[in-house]
Design a protein around this motif. Structure first.
Motif, PDB file in Angstrom:
ATOM      1  N   TYR A   1      -1.209   0.562  -9.692  1.00  0.00           N
ATOM      2  CA  TYR A   1      -1.609  -0.611  -8.774  1.00  0.00           C
ATOM      3  C   TYR A   1      -2.434  -1.715  -9.492  1.00  0.00           C
ATOM      4  CZ  TYR A   1      -0.841   2.730  -5.145  1.00  0.00           C
ATOM      5  OH  TYR A   1      -0.334   3.787  -4.322  1.00  0.00           O
ATOM      6  N   ARG A   2      -2.315  -2.859  -9.238  1.00  0.00           N
ATOM      7  CA  ARG A   2      -3.025  -3.928  -9.847  1.00  0.00           C
ATOM      8  C   ARG A   2      -3.358  -5.040  -8.872  1.00  0.00           C
ATOM      9  NH1 ARG A   2      -2.193  -3.992 -15.586  1.00  0.00           N
ATOM     10  NH2 ARG A   2      -0.794  -2.284 -16.155  1.00  0.00           N
TER      11      ARG A   2
ATOM     12  N   TRP B   1      -3.997   4.737  -8.529  1.00  0.00           N
ATOM     13  CA  TRP B   1      -5.113   3.731  -8.945  1.00  0.00           C
ATOM     14  C   TRP B   1      -5.467   4.174 -10.616  1.00  0.00           C
ATOM     15  CZ3 TRP B   1      -6.044  -0.930  -7.539  1.00  0.00           C
ATOM     16  CH2 TRP B   1      -5.795  -1.271  -6.078  1.00  0.00           C
TER      17      TRP B   1
ATOM     18  N   GLU C   1      -3.386   3.174 -13.180  1.00  0.00           N
ATOM     19  CA  GLU C   1      -3.190   1.841 -13.398  1.00  0.00           C
ATOM     20  C   GLU C   1      -1.625   1.224 -12.822  1.00  0.00           C
ATOM     21  OE1 GLU C   1      -4.319  -0.089 -17.136  1.00  0.00           O
ATOM     22  OE2 GLU C   1      -6.289   0.875 -16.719  1.00  0.00           O
TER      23      GLU C   1
ATOM     24  N   ASP D   1      -2.778   8.760  -3.955  1.00  0.00           N
ATOM     25  CA  ASP D   1      -3.149   7.357  -4.037  1.00  0.00           C
ATOM     26  C   ASP D   1      -4.185   7.196  -5.109  1.00  0.00           C
ATOM     27  OD1 ASP D   1      -2.890   4.678  -2.762  1.00  0.00           O
ATOM     28  OD2 ASP D   1      -4.738   4.834  -2.791  1.00  0.00           O
TER      29      ASP D   1
END
Length: 64
Positions: A41-42, A36, A39, A32
């Motif tokens: 996930y945003r 992040w 990038e 996870d």
């Protein structure tokens, strides 16, 4: 309370004995974190109105 690991979806007990909560293990926690860092996930954001942006530090409520 039973929760699902956000990475592998394995069911686990939400327990203070698990230092990786909400993940089931260190591996899922690092996967996870890597997502992040890459990038993947945003956080959704609205487009800013240019008139709302700070223009050089002058604030209308601080008029001299």
């Amino acid at each position: 309370m039973q929760v699902q690991c956000p990475t592998c979806k394995k069911s686990l007990e939400w327990d203070e004995a698990n230092p990786y909560r909400p993940f089931c293990c260190k591996r899922c926690q690092l996967i996870d974190l890597g997502a992040w860092a890459n990038e993947e996930y945003r956080v959704p954001a609205e487009n800013a109105d240019p008139s709302d942006l700070d223009q050089g530090g002058h604030r209308p409520d601080n008029e001299d």
